[in-house]
Design a protein around this motif. Structure first.
Motif, mmCIF file in Angstrom:
data_model
loop_
_atom_site.group_PDB
_atom_site.id
_atom_site.type_symbol
_atom_site.label_atom_id
_atom_site.label_comp_id
_atom_site.label_asym_id
_atom_site.label_seq_id
_atom_site.Cartn_x
_atom_site.Cartn_y
_atom_site.Cartn_z
ATOM 1 N N UNK A 72 0.792 -1.237 0.000
ATOM 2 C CA UNK A 72 0.000 0.000 0.000
ATOM 3 C C UNK A 72 0.821 1.282 0.000
ATOM 4 N N UNK A 73 2.068 1.213 0.417
ATOM 5 C CA UNK A 73 2.873 2.432 0.519
ATOM 6 C C UNK A 73 3.915 2.563 -0.586
ATOM 7 N N UNK A 74 3.870 1.689 -1.569
ATOM 8 C CA UNK A 74 4.844 1.776 -2.663
ATOM 9 C C UNK A 74 4.494 2.946 -3.575
ATOM 10 N N UNK A 75 5.405 3.927 -3.666
ATOM 11 C CA UNK A 75 5.120 5.165 -4.399
ATOM 12 C C UNK A 75 4.933 4.921 -5.894
ATOM 13 N N UNK A 76 5.769 4.076 -6.483
ATOM 14 C CA UNK A 76 5.658 3.817 -7.921
ATOM 15 C C UNK A 76 4.345 3.151 -8.291
ATOM 16 N N UNK A 77 3.915 2.221 -7.479
ATOM 17 C CA UNK A 77 2.650 1.534 -7.740
ATOM 18 C C UNK A 77 1.479 2.495 -7.648
ATOM 19 N N UNK A 78 1.483 3.357 -6.623
ATOM 20 C CA UNK A 78 0.396 4.322 -6.468
ATOM 21 C C UNK A 78 0.343 5.286 -7.643
ATOM 22 N N UNK A 79 1.492 5.719 -8.117
ATOM 23 C CA UNK A 79 1.509 6.658 -9.239
ATOM 24 C C UNK A 79 0.983 5.991 -10.504
ATOM 25 N N UNK A 80 1.375 4.738 -10.731
ATOM 26 C CA UNK A 80 0.876 4.005 -11.891
ATOM 27 C C UNK A 80 -0.633 3.798 -11.797
ATOM 28 N N UNK A 81 -1.110 3.426 -10.613
ATOM 29 C CA UNK A 81 -2.544 3.213 -10.417
ATOM 30 C C UNK A 81 -3.316 4.506 -10.643
ATOM 31 N N UNK A 82 -2.787 5.609 -10.126
ATOM 32 C CA UNK A 82 -3.444 6.910 -10.312
ATOM 33 C C UNK A 82 -3.558 7.253 -11.799
ATOM 34 N N UNK A 83 -2.487 7.046 -12.537
ATOM 35 C CA UNK A 83 -2.493 7.346 -13.968
ATOM 36 C C UNK A 83 -3.501 6.484 -14.715
ATOM 37 N N UNK A 84 -3.526 5.195 -14.423
ATOM 38 C CA UNK A 84 -4.445 4.289 -15.110
ATOM 39 C C UNK A 84 -5.895 4.615 -14.775
ATOM 40 N N UNK A 85 -6.173 4.934 -13.520
ATOM 41 C CA UNK A 85 -7.544 5.296 -13.146
ATOM 42 C C UNK A 85 -7.974 6.588 -13.834
ATOM 43 N N UNK A 86 -7.062 7.527 -13.952
ATOM 44 C CA UNK A 86 -7.390 8.785 -14.629
ATOM 45 C C UNK A 86 -7.671 8.549 -16.107
ATOM 46 N N UNK A 87 -6.882 7.666 -16.720
ATOM 47 C CA UNK A 87 -7.093 7.366 -18.132
ATOM 48 C C UNK A 87 -8.424 6.668 -18.373
ATOM 49 N N UNK A 88 -8.920 5.955 -17.384
ATOM 50 C CA UNK A 88 -10.212 5.275 -17.509
ATOM 51 C C UNK A 88 -11.360 6.151 -17.006
ATOM 52 N N UNK A 89 -11.059 7.428 -16.693
ATOM 53 C CA UNK A 89 -12.066 8.385 -16.202
ATOM 54 C C UNK A 89 -12.690 7.924 -14.892
ATOM 55 N N UNK A 90 -11.941 7.162 -14.120
ATOM 56 C CA UNK A 90 -12.397 6.737 -12.801
ATOM 57 C C UNK A 90 -11.939 7.793 -11.791
ATOM 58 N N UNK A 91 -12.657 8.923 -11.778
ATOM 59 C CA UNK A 91 -12.215 10.051 -10.957
ATOM 60 C C UNK A 91 -12.285 9.710 -9.467
ATOM 61 N N UNK A 92 -13.328 9.015 -9.051
ATOM 62 C CA UNK A 92 -13.466 8.664 -7.635
ATOM 63 C C UNK A 92 -12.324 7.738 -7.197
ATOM 64 N N UNK A 93 -12.024 6.744 -8.026
ATOM 65 C CA UNK A 93 -10.922 5.847 -7.705
ATOM 66 C C UNK A 93 -9.589 6.572 -7.671
ATOM 67 N N UNK A 94 -9.393 7.481 -8.616
ATOM 68 C CA UNK A 94 -8.141 8.241 -8.659
ATOM 69 C C UNK A 94 -7.993 9.119 -7.418
ATOM 70 N N UNK A 95 -9.107 9.691 -6.958
ATOM 71 C CA UNK A 95 -9.032 10.523 -5.753
ATOM 72 C C UNK A 95 -8.723 9.671 -4.519
#
Length: 481
Positions: A194-217
């Motif tokens: 849960x605290x891995x910075x690279x994984x969180x950044x990748x997840x944030x980018x992918x959620x944003x690309x899928x327009x999953x704004x709630x998940x990205x937040x």
């Protein structure tokens, strides 16, 4: 080095002690008598010592043979690793040697050789957690993605190496442009670490690309807690997400929710002009003019932009030119020397037909090279002051080749307070300065109010003449020096 010296010293001491013991026993005259039934055996102390040592050796050999037989039976019928107890050290040495050579091959880029060495190391060591990752990387380097994927899946199946395996598969999914699979793997990797910075950044980018704004937040909240992002960057990202949610809510007809999200976005990231202008639009519609003004002022402090001025004008759309200038003075005082402030002061002065004020503001810019916007303003000033038509057209022609401002091409078109349509009532000339952006960029479709075209009645065939007149007869701006 010291450890080896101590080890050698101990061995030598044992050998010396053994030598003294043998010498003592060989010189001692005593005997040892062993009686078994009617039989009697007499041995000197030296002979008895040799028999004792030989007996110990034979006993150890017998134990080893028994263990070997048991291992052989187990190997044949039960377990193919039964001999590991006998060959373990040698296998470990060979495995570590293969592992080291594989790492060297991997470092120099020889994927095939690395894979062979790691495969041997895996077989010898029997420690897949040490070799699977290396095998996967070697297979990747050799271009064998299927084999690498197999190793990553094997890593993912073990709790101790699951994160490594999922991360490897995630990398493959990203490289192969499989966003849906990548999103699932990124979510799994985030659960595992849960605290891995690279994984969180990748997840944030992918959620944003899928327009999953709630998940990205939600992911962004995790990044904040883990301090994986600086606060300004986290605020900027969350402001963008809130704006996206506001636009979706507006499209769905949820106006109240859209307004709340837009205001949140503007407060999180005041430098986001889109967020601020969207929030202002909603606030003006709801009658919250004071809050709208404050949002624009906060954004203006960061960076004055023409779109902010356009939004500021919509707060009081029907006010008189003089009242508008007074209201805008509050905004201009925040960044009095900024070029955008000077331009807007000049344009507001034009609307109020204050030609002197407009000239003073535009000359205060002290441009080394007149921009398209300033040339258009000079053209409007010339028309307002009653200059001849060819001087006005000269300024317009200069605007064609002049540098353009970053915002003015698209932003000022929304500003109701910045028309350059001027019809001097004191002049007999019936020509107009028409509001059109394509005066400064002929192939542009938009029509912002900060640029000017030639009079509509001018014959296109005279375009070359106008250019010549602009070079020879148009006055140079005082601020150009």
């Amino acid at each position: 080095m010291l450890g080896r010296l101590i080890y050698v010293a101990i061995i030598m001491a044992v050998l010396l002690a053994g030598g003294f013991a043998l010498d003592f026993l060989s010189k001692e005259q005593g005997t040892i008598e062993i009686v078994y039934g009617d039989k009697v055996w007499d041995y000197t102390l030296f002979e008895a010592s040799l028999i004792l040592v030989a007996g110990i050796i034979l006993l150890m050999a017998a134990v080893w043979v028994v263990k070997f037989v048991i291992a052989l039976v187990r190997f044949i019928f039960l377990d193919d690793k039964a001999f590991d107890g006998f060959l373990g050290r040698r296998r470990e040495r060979l495995g570590l040697d293969a592992l080291a050579k594989g790492m060297v091959a991997l470092e120099i880029g020889d994927g095939k050789a690395a894979y062979k060495k790691f495969k041997r190391a895996e077989h010898k060591l029997g420690r897949p957690e040490l070799t699977r990752l290396m095998n996967a990387k070697a297979a990747d380097m050799a271009g064998d993605r299927d084999r690498a994927e197999t190793y990553y899946k094997a890593l993912a199946s073990e709790a101790s190496t699951a994160f490594v395996g999922v991360s490897g598969m995630l990398t493959h999914a990203l490289e192969n442009d499989k966003p849906d699979r990548a999103l699932k793997l990124a979510s799994k990797a985030h659960e595992l670490a849960p605290k891995d910075a690279g994984t969180m950044d990748t997840l944030f980018t992918l959620q944003s690309q899928k327009f999953d704004w709630a998940g990205a937040r939600k992911t962004l909240t995790a990044q904040r807690k883990a301090k994986a992002l600086p606060k300004p960057e986290a605020d900027r990202r969350e402001g963008g997400l809130a704006l996206a949610q506001a636009l979706d809510a507006e499209e769905a007809g949820e106006i109240e929710h859209a307004r709340s999200l837009a205001v949140e976005a503007a407060k999180l990231d005041p430098g986001n002009t889109e967020a601020v202008t969207t929030a202002v639009r909603h606030l003006v519609d709801s009658g919250s003019k004071r809050t709208a003004s404050k949002l624009i002022q906060d954004s203006w402090r960061i960076e004055p932009r023409a779109r902010l001025a356009a939004a500021y004008a919509t707060i009081e759309p029907d006010e008189a030119p003089a009242a508008r200038r007074r209201r805008f003075d509050d905004l201009f005082s925040l960044k009095p020397d900024h070029p955008e402030t000077r331009f807007l002061q000049a344009e507001l002065a034009l609307v109020a037909e204050d030609w002197t004020g407009a000239r003073k503001s535009i000359e205060a810019l002290k441009e080394t090279e007149p921009s398209a916007r300033s040339c258009a303003i000079f053209a409007a000033i010339a028309r307002g002051e009653g200059e001849s038509d060819h001087i006005v057209r000269g300024w317009l022609a200069r605007a064609l080749g002049a540098p353009r401002n970053a915002d003015s091409d698209t932003e000022i078109s929304h500003a109701a307070m910045l028309p350059l349509l001027i019809e001097p009532s004191s002049q007999g000339d019936t020509d107009e300065i028409v509001v059109a952006e394509d005066a400064a960029q002929p192939d542009t479709e938009a029509t912002p109010a900060n640029s000017v075209t030639e009079p509509a009645s001018e014959d296109d065939a005279n375009a070359d003449d106008v250019q010549i007149q602009s070079d020879d007869e148009a006055p140079k701006p005082a601020a150009a020096g």
